[in-house]
Design an enzyme around this catalytic site. Structure first.
Site, mmCIF file in Angstrom:
data_model
loop_
_atom_site.group_PDB
_atom_site.id
_atom_site.type_symbol
_atom_site.label_atom_id
_atom_site.label_comp_id
_atom_site.label_asym_id
_atom_site.label_seq_id
_atom_site.Cartn_x
_atom_site.Cartn_y
_atom_site.Cartn_z
ATOM 1 C CG HIS A 87 -1.958 1.044 1.166
ATOM 2 N ND1 HIS A 87 -1.683 2.350 1.495
ATOM 3 C CD2 HIS A 87 -3.257 1.016 0.788
ATOM 4 C CE1 HIS A 87 -2.778 3.078 1.321
ATOM 5 N NE2 HIS A 87 -3.747 2.289 0.890
ATOM 6 C CD GLU A 148 -5.537 1.784 -2.952
ATOM 7 O OE1 GLU A 148 -6.705 1.874 -2.565
ATOM 8 O OE2 GLU A 148 -4.563 1.828 -2.172
HETATM 9 P P1 PGA Z 1 -9.726 5.892 0.638
HETATM 10 O O1 PGA Z 1 -8.460 4.910 0.820
HETATM 11 O O2 PGA Z 1 -10.884 5.041 0.137
HETATM 12 O O3 PGA Z 1 -9.969 6.447 1.991
HETATM 13 O O4 PGA Z 1 -9.333 6.913 -0.370
HETATM 14 C C1 PGA Z 1 -8.205 3.882 -0.090
HETATM 15 C C2 PGA Z 1 -6.923 3.176 0.291
HETATM 16 O O5 PGA Z 1 -5.983 3.829 0.746
HETATM 17 O O6 PGA Z 1 -6.826 1.943 0.180
#
Ligand code: PGA
Length: 222
Positions: A87, A148
């Site tokens: 992540h 992401e």
């Molecule tokens: P968020 O986070 O939905 O709060 O933007 C997503 C993530 O970091 O996995």
């Protein structure tokens, strides 16, 4: 079609919150695969009926003198099926490199877990070649790829569907792996994103901490 909905609680919640949430989740019936990625201490909690368990990180070694770390096989022992790896917050705050991410993903697979490996560009408009480079160094066979964009995490801003699709199409050419999207998802934008983006599921951060919002997301996807 069956979607993968992954909740990433990050370092949030407490025992009571986790117990309540899990209890309520057990009444949420869905055809989709729902995964709750909880902080380590809460992985032990209760009966799980309608969702799978996931963790938010694992070590790349099976065991040893690694104070504070948790191995993939320990997560498997506790009933985890998935683990988020790499992540952007782990990459940022723990200095995880692509190579480290890949070796963690390989360790997860060896232990029978499915790694959800996160990739994404730092700023809007970055060259997508950078994401492909990140993937080339961090993805291994058997991973789920979570796209992401860092600028979309927790900001309330999402890429438009064309932008998501441009990245997903390149990932589909390079990898035989499901791709999910994460970043500022909420009950108002999931239907459109899930319907029009060529993705297999969603990774939900903030909105997964609000049971009603998360339940709405689960129920809105058909
Ligand atoms: P968020 O986070 O939905 O709060 O933007 C997503 C993530 O970091 O996995």
């Amino acid at each position: 079609m069956k979607k993968l909905l992954v909740a990433n609680w990050k370092m949030n919640g407490n025992k009571q919150f986790a117990q309540n949430f899990i209890e309520k989740m057990n009444d949420v019936h869905t055809e989709h695969d729902v995964v709750l990625c909880l902080p380590f201490p809460y992985l032990y909690i209760g009966e799980r009926k309608n969702f799978s368990l996931g963790a938010q990180d694992c070590h790349d070694q099976e065991k040893g003198a690694y104070t504070g770390d948790v191995s993939a096989s320990m997560l498997k022992d506790f009933g985890c099926k998935y683990v988020i790896i790499g992540h952007s917050e782990r990459r940022l705050y723990h200095g995880e490199t692509n190579q480290k991410v890949r070796s963690k993903a390989e360790a997860a697979i060896s232990s029978g877990l499915i790694p959800i490996v996160c990739v994404g560009e730092k700023t809007h408009g970055d060259n997508p070649d950078n994401i492909m480079q990140q993937c080339a160094e961090s993805i291994c066979k058997g991973c789920i790829i979570a796209y992401e964009p860092l600028w979309a995490i927790g900001t309330g801003i999402t890429p438009n569907v064309d932008e998501i699709n441009q990245v997903v199409e390149r990932l589909n050419i390079g990898y035989n792996a499901p791709v999910i999207y994460g970043g500022s998802l909420n009950p108002n934008n999931v239907v459109h994103i899930m319907r029009d983006a060529k993705i297999s599921g969603l990774l939900i951060g903030g909105a997964s901490l609000d049971f009603n919002a998360f339940q709405q997301i689960v129920h809105k996807l058909i």
